[in-house]
Design a protein around this motif. Sequence first.
Motif, short mmCIF file in Angstrom:
data_model
loop_
_atom_site.label_atom_id
_atom_site.label_comp_id
_atom_site.label_asym_id
_atom_site.label_seq_id
_atom_site.Cartn_x
_atom_site.Cartn_y
_atom_site.Cartn_z
N ALA A 88 0.77 -0.84 0.05
CA ALA A 88 -0.39 0.08 -0.31
C ALA A 88 0.75 1.14 -0.23
N THR A 89 0.49 2.05 -1.08
CA THR A 89 0.99 3.45 -0.62
C THR A 89 0.29 5.03 -0.87
N THR A 90 0.77 5.77 -0.17
CA THR A 90 -0.45 6.39 -0.95
C THR A 90 -0.43 7.64 -2.24
N SER A 91 -1.02 8.00 -2.81
CA SER A 91 -0.98 8.64 -4.24
C SER A 91 -0.10 9.45 -4.36
N MET A 92 0.30 10.57 -3.23
CA MET A 92 1.61 10.96 -3.90
C MET A 92 2.89 10.89 -3.78
N GLU A 93 2.95 9.27 -2.46
CA GLU A 93 4.08 9.12 -1.94
C GLU A 93 4.26 8.46 -4.17
N GLY A 94 3.21 7.80 -4.11
CA GLY A 94 3.10 6.99 -5.54
C GLY A 94 3.86 8.14 -6.01
N LEU A 95 3.15 8.98 -6.61
CA LEU A 95 4.08 9.64 -7.57
C LEU A 95 4.79 10.31 -7.10
N LEU A 96 5.71 10.61 -6.50
CA LEU A 96 7.23 10.82 -5.92
C LEU A 96 7.89 9.66 -6.61
N ILE A 97 7.12 8.70 -6.58
CA ILE A 97 8.25 7.41 -7.02
C ILE A 97 8.58 7.12 -8.06
N VAL A 98 7.15 8.06 -9.22
CA VAL A 98 7.21 7.61 -10.59
C VAL A 98 8.35 9.15 -10.79
N LEU A 99 7.83 9.83 -10.52
CA LEU A 99 8.76 11.26 -10.63
C LEU A 99 10.10 11.31 -10.49
N ARG A 100 10.64 10.47 -9.71
CA ARG A 100 12.31 10.55 -9.07
C ARG A 100 12.69 9.26 -9.68
N ARG A 101 11.84 8.02 -10.12
CA ARG A 101 13.05 7.13 -10.82
C ARG A 101 12.80 7.74 -11.85
N LEU A 102 11.96 8.41 -12.75
CA LEU A 102 12.25 8.92 -14.22
C LEU A 102 13.11 9.18 -14.44
N VAL A 103 13.23 10.22 -13.56
CA VAL A 103 14.06 12.00 -13.79
C VAL A 103 15.45 11.49 -14.26
N TYR A 104 16.27 10.49 -13.58
CA TYR A 104 17.41 10.44 -14.05
C TYR A 104 17.82 9.15 -13.44
N PRO A 105 18.94 8.44 -14.22
CA PRO A 105 19.08 7.14 -14.64
C PRO A 105 19.49 6.40 -13.37
N ASN A 106 18.98 5.69 -12.62
CA ASN A 106 19.28 5.10 -10.92
C ASN A 106 18.83 3.37 -11.05
N ARG A 107 19.42 3.59 -9.59
CA ARG A 107 19.08 1.82 -9.16
C ARG A 107 18.44 1.87 -8.46
N LEU A 108 17.48 0.75 -7.63
CA LEU A 108 16.04 0.62 -6.35
C LEU A 108 16.72 0.67 -5.22
N CYS A 109 18.71 0.35 -5.46
CA CYS A 109 18.71 0.80 -4.14
C CYS A 109 19.22 2.60 -3.58
N ASP A 110 19.52 2.63 -5.19
CA ASP A 110 20.03 4.36 -4.81
C ASP A 110 18.25 4.95 -4.63
N LEU A 111 16.82 4.16 -4.67
CA LEU A 111 15.88 4.60 -3.91
C LEU A 111 15.51 4.52 -2.64
N ARG A 112 16.11 3.65 -1.88
CA ARG A 112 15.34 2.57 -0.71
C ARG A 112 16.23 3.71 0.21
N GLU A 113 17.69 4.52 0.70
CA GLU A 113 17.17 5.35 0.91
C GLU A 113 16.62 6.85 1.00
N PHE A 114 16.08 7.15 0.02
CA PHE A 114 15.36 8.27 -0.38
C PHE A 114 14.07 8.11 0.27
N PHE A 115 13.23 7.06 -0.10
CA PHE A 115 11.75 6.66 0.63
C PHE A 115 11.22 5.78 1.66
N LYS A 116 12.67 4.95 1.79
CA LYS A 116 12.45 4.41 3.73
C LYS A 116 11.83 3.20 3.34
#
Length: 358
Positions: A88-116
């Motif tokens: 489960a996620t909120t729609s705002m968190e889901g939106l931020l995940i999509v945008l952050r993922r698309l903005v620049y090449p990254n790995r999922l482990c790079d986003l782990r610390e950002f989104f906890k």
Amino acid sequence: MTAAKKRRLREDLFYLICNDDDDHDEDLEYLLLDTYQSGREMPNTYINVEEFSDEDCLELFRFSKQDLFRLHHCLALPNIIRCYNRTATTSMEGLLIVLRRLVYPNRLCDLREFFKRDEPEISVIFSTMLEMLHGRFGHLLDMLDHAWLDATGFADAIHSKGAPLQNVWGFVDGTARPIARPSHNQRIVYSGHKRTYCLKFQSVVTPNGLIANLFGPIEGSRHDAYMLAESQLLQKIENIADGNGEIMCIYGDPAYPLRPQIMSPFRGGRLNEEQRNFNKSMSSVRVCVEWAFAKILYLFAYVDFKKNQKVFLQPVGLQFVIAALFTNCHTCLYGCQTSEFFGVTPPTLENYLRPAAQ
């Protein structure tokens, strides 16, 4: 609530019940309340947009803080989004995940610390949000009956910039997006012209800077003429005319056939001076379709990172489509090179993000 957290809560409750003491009453009440609320709908989120500055939001998500809330409101997504595996996620968190993922090449482990969140959770939320956004707003890149599409006004703007034709309201072109070499069926996606493995898309760009139509993906081995036929674009634009019933058309490069609804340059090596001037004048305004593709890659560089575009592991085509949708949203809020060049103002975000009629 995860199984591990449930187990810890049960152990704490058992300890407090067994050690019945007035000092533990408040702790017991707190745990009981937490246990009750943990089964409710609201998921745990660890990111708050309010903690970011406008500069951080623009860098991390491509939209300012205020416009992120505005975009979230216009998308009108459910407050709580549940994935197929019950994440489960909120729609705002889901939106931020999509945008952050698309903005620049990254790995999922790079986003782990950002989104906890763990990598599998981020991955499934990202995929679920892509499908939900496409299901709700995919028609904005498919149909051509937009309320903001003023064919006559667009044609006047194009003609005023030096185009000899007076009935051209948009420009069509194809693009090949490189992908990682697939493990099998490599010939299907290999483009001999581009000398790379790729997926192809076709877009129609209007003078206000918006991508009015986006078709794809199709195999990289296909020609632009095949894309035109498969997209049924000619049938979609055949009813677009001015107030006097004059046929309006779009303009493409020499790869496209000559039809009443689509014009292309003069072909051949023996062109007279008038024909060469025509081609040059139309080419100077047709370049805006390249600006539109360039803006997608500038804002959302992840879709341009070839090594991570793996067709059998992730929805590569859907990622580009959603990146194009958010690029249009960005144009509605901030304008773009094309809208400034032709002097045509794009619609507001609220007028653009209209859900499909049920």
